[in-house]
Structure formats: structure tokens, C-alpha cells
Design a protein around this motif. Structure first.
Motif, PDB file in Angstrom:
ATOM      1  N   TYR A  50       0.885  -0.780  -0.013  1.00 48.14           N
ATOM      2  CA  TYR A  50       0.180   0.006   0.041  1.00 48.14           C
ATOM      3  C   TYR A  50       1.149   1.038  -0.336  1.00 48.14           C
ATOM      4  O   TYR A  50       2.243   1.338   0.907  1.00 48.14           O
ATOM      5  CB  TYR A  50      -1.074  -0.462   1.496  1.00 48.14           C
ATOM      6  N   ARG A  60      -3.004   3.413  -1.876  1.00 48.56           N
ATOM      7  CA  ARG A  60      -3.276   3.182  -3.754  1.00 48.56           C
ATOM      8  C   ARG A  60      -2.901   2.065  -2.672  1.00 48.56           C
ATOM      9  O   ARG A  60      -1.594   1.524  -2.460  1.00 48.56           O
ATOM     10  CB  ARG A  60      -2.807   3.993  -4.341  1.00 48.56           C
ATOM     11  N   GLU A  61      -3.648   0.310  -3.391  1.00 46.65           N
ATOM     12  CA  GLU A  61      -3.436  -0.793  -3.510  1.00 46.65           C
ATOM     13  C   GLU A  61      -1.808  -1.512  -4.660  1.00 46.65           C
ATOM     14  O   GLU A  61      -2.679  -0.927  -5.225  1.00 46.65           O
ATOM     15  CB  GLU A  61      -4.087  -1.387  -2.671  1.00 46.65           C
ATOM     16  N   TYR A  71     -12.248  -2.967  -3.400  1.00 51.75           N
ATOM     17  CA  TYR A  71     -10.928  -2.259  -3.318  1.00 51.75           C
ATOM     18  C   TYR A  71     -12.060  -0.973  -3.887  1.00 51.75           C
ATOM     19  O   TYR A  71     -12.684  -0.665  -4.412  1.00 51.75           O
ATOM     20  CB  TYR A  71      -9.897  -2.597  -4.703  1.00 51.75           C
ATOM     21  N   ALA A  73     -10.119   1.806  -4.942  1.00 51.29           N
ATOM     22  CA  ALA A  73      -9.891   2.017  -6.843  1.00 51.29           C
ATOM     23  C   ALA A  73      -9.514   0.596  -7.159  1.00 51.29           C
ATOM     24  O   ALA A  73      -8.491   0.130  -6.273  1.00 51.29           O
ATOM     25  CB  ALA A  73      -8.937   3.346  -6.433  1.00 51.29           C
ATOM     26  N   PRO A  75      -6.842  -2.342  -7.993  1.00 48.89           N
ATOM     27  CA  PRO A  75      -4.969  -2.226  -7.700  1.00 48.89           C
ATOM     28  C   PRO A  75      -4.445  -2.213  -8.884  1.00 48.89           C
ATOM     29  O   PRO A  75      -4.233  -2.683  -9.896  1.00 48.89           O
ATOM     30  CB  PRO A  75      -5.828  -3.211  -7.312  1.00 48.89           C
ATOM     31  N   GLU A  86       6.189   5.194  -8.840  1.00 46.04           N
ATOM     32  CA  GLU A  86       5.397   5.588  -7.361  1.00 46.04           C
ATOM     33  C   GLU A  86       5.468   6.436  -5.644  1.00 46.04           C
ATOM     34  O   GLU A  86       5.263   6.274  -5.185  1.00 46.04           O
ATOM     35  CB  GLU A  86       4.547   4.264  -6.329  1.00 46.04           C
TER      36      GLU A  86
END
Length: 187
Positions: A50, A60-61, A71, A73, A75, A86
Motif C-alpha cells: 500500500y 493505493r494498493e 477495492y 480503487a 489495484p 510510485e
């Protein structure tokens, strides 16, 4: 090329950590494998990262696979997501969860960015290990893996045949006798 150094803390004890260096162009799946190797875990279970903030809140995963759960959002997949994509802030943090049944949790923090790549290093690589990591399936400690293997093979918690509570003369051994032996008797 940027070389990122992450410190991966075992969540339950921050004095136990591993430093891993990895290229910013490498994938989260490679970081996942490096963490498992650094902590001597197998790769048989589900896992997810995460993106996180300074308070270690889940964002965010980035998952190993799309799991059967809800979820917030969609993944990102570890096998498709580069680590550099990221990194949003200089001390970027991630939470890493492995084996959703045991729920092994690790805190992943970016601690250094370098432009100098070492020709001698194969990335990702463990740069530092501190503390004895947790054992994935059982006992591990200062005595090492061989003792854990013996402990698993033979149940050392049970007193076996021939190891009863009698002394050499066949007399029952009582706590009174132990006081005499330990403290000695004045004659």
C-alpha cells in the motif's frame, strides 16, 4: 539511473529491519521477492503493498494479483508497476502485507536515493540486516535453524520414556529432595 534504498521494518519490532537497494526502474514484484528473501520467508502466499504517508495509513494498493475483495480503487499489479512510478515524496513509505492469514506486516521506507550504481551489485540486493527476523512457520532464534528442525521433528516439550521423576536408586524424586541437594545439609 537512480538506486533506491528502502528500510523494511518488521512492524512488531522496529529494531528488526533489512535495507534493500533496488533500481527505480525495477518492479514491485522484485521488491516483494527481495523482502521475502531478506526475511527468509517462502513465496507461497498472497501479498500486497500500500502506498502510505508519514502516519502509515493505507493508500493505493499494489498487489501480487487481483484478489477476491472490494477495492477502493482498482489495484496496480506488482508485475506491471515500477517502483519509481510510485515514489511521490522524498521519504516515500509503503506498507507491505504478506500471507493474509498470518498477516505479516512490514513498514517500507525510502531512506536514500543515489545516482551511483555499483557494478558489483546485482539489484535488488540486501545491503544490511539488523536483528533476528520472525520465523514464518515456527521457532527461530539464536540457536539457529538446525535446532528449530530438531524441535519440529521431535516434540521436546514431552517427557519421554526413561526420563521420569525418579532418582538413581528408583526412589521417587520430590521437591523436598531437591532442596536438600541444592542447599546441602548441615551435618
Amino acid at each position: 539511473m537512480a538506486i533506491l534504498k528502502f528500510r523494511i521494518y518488521f512492524e512488531e519490532d522496529e529494531s528488526i529491519y533489512r535495507d534493500i537497494v533496488i533500481k527505480h526502474t525495477q518492479l514491485f514484484s522484485e521488491l516483494h521477492e527481495a523482502i521475502l528473501k531478506a526475511y527468509e520467508f517462502d513465496s507461497k502466499h498472497q501479498a500486497t503493498f500500500y502506498r502510505s504517508n508519514d502516519n502509515w495509513q493505507q493508500g493505493r494498493e499494489i498487489t501480487l494479483a487481483v484478489y477476491d475483495k472490494t477495492y477502493k480503487a482498482p489495484p496496480l499489479l506488482m508485475s506491471e508497476t515500477t517502483i519509481g512510478s510510485e515514489i511521490k515524496i522524498p521519504n516515500q513509505r509503503f506498507l507491505y502485507t504478506y500471507d493474509f492469514n498470518k498477516n505479516w506486516s512490514f513498514l517500507v521506507e525510502l531512506i536514500n536515493v543515489s545516482k551511483e550504481e555499483s557494478a558489483k551489485t546485482t539489484y535488488p540486493s540486501v545491503a544490511r540486516k539488523e536483528g533476528i527476523g520472525p520465523s514464518q512457520y515456527g521457532t527461530k532464534g539464536l540457536l539457529g535453524e538446525k535446532f528449530a528442525d530438531v524441535e519440529e521433528k521431535y516434540d521436546l516439550s514431552q517427557v519421554g520414556e526413561g526420563f521420569g521423576e525418579k532418582d538413581e536408586d528408583g526412589e521417587d524424586y520430590t521437591s523436598e529432595d531437591s532442596n536438600e541437594v541444592e542447599g546441602g545439609e548441615d551435618e
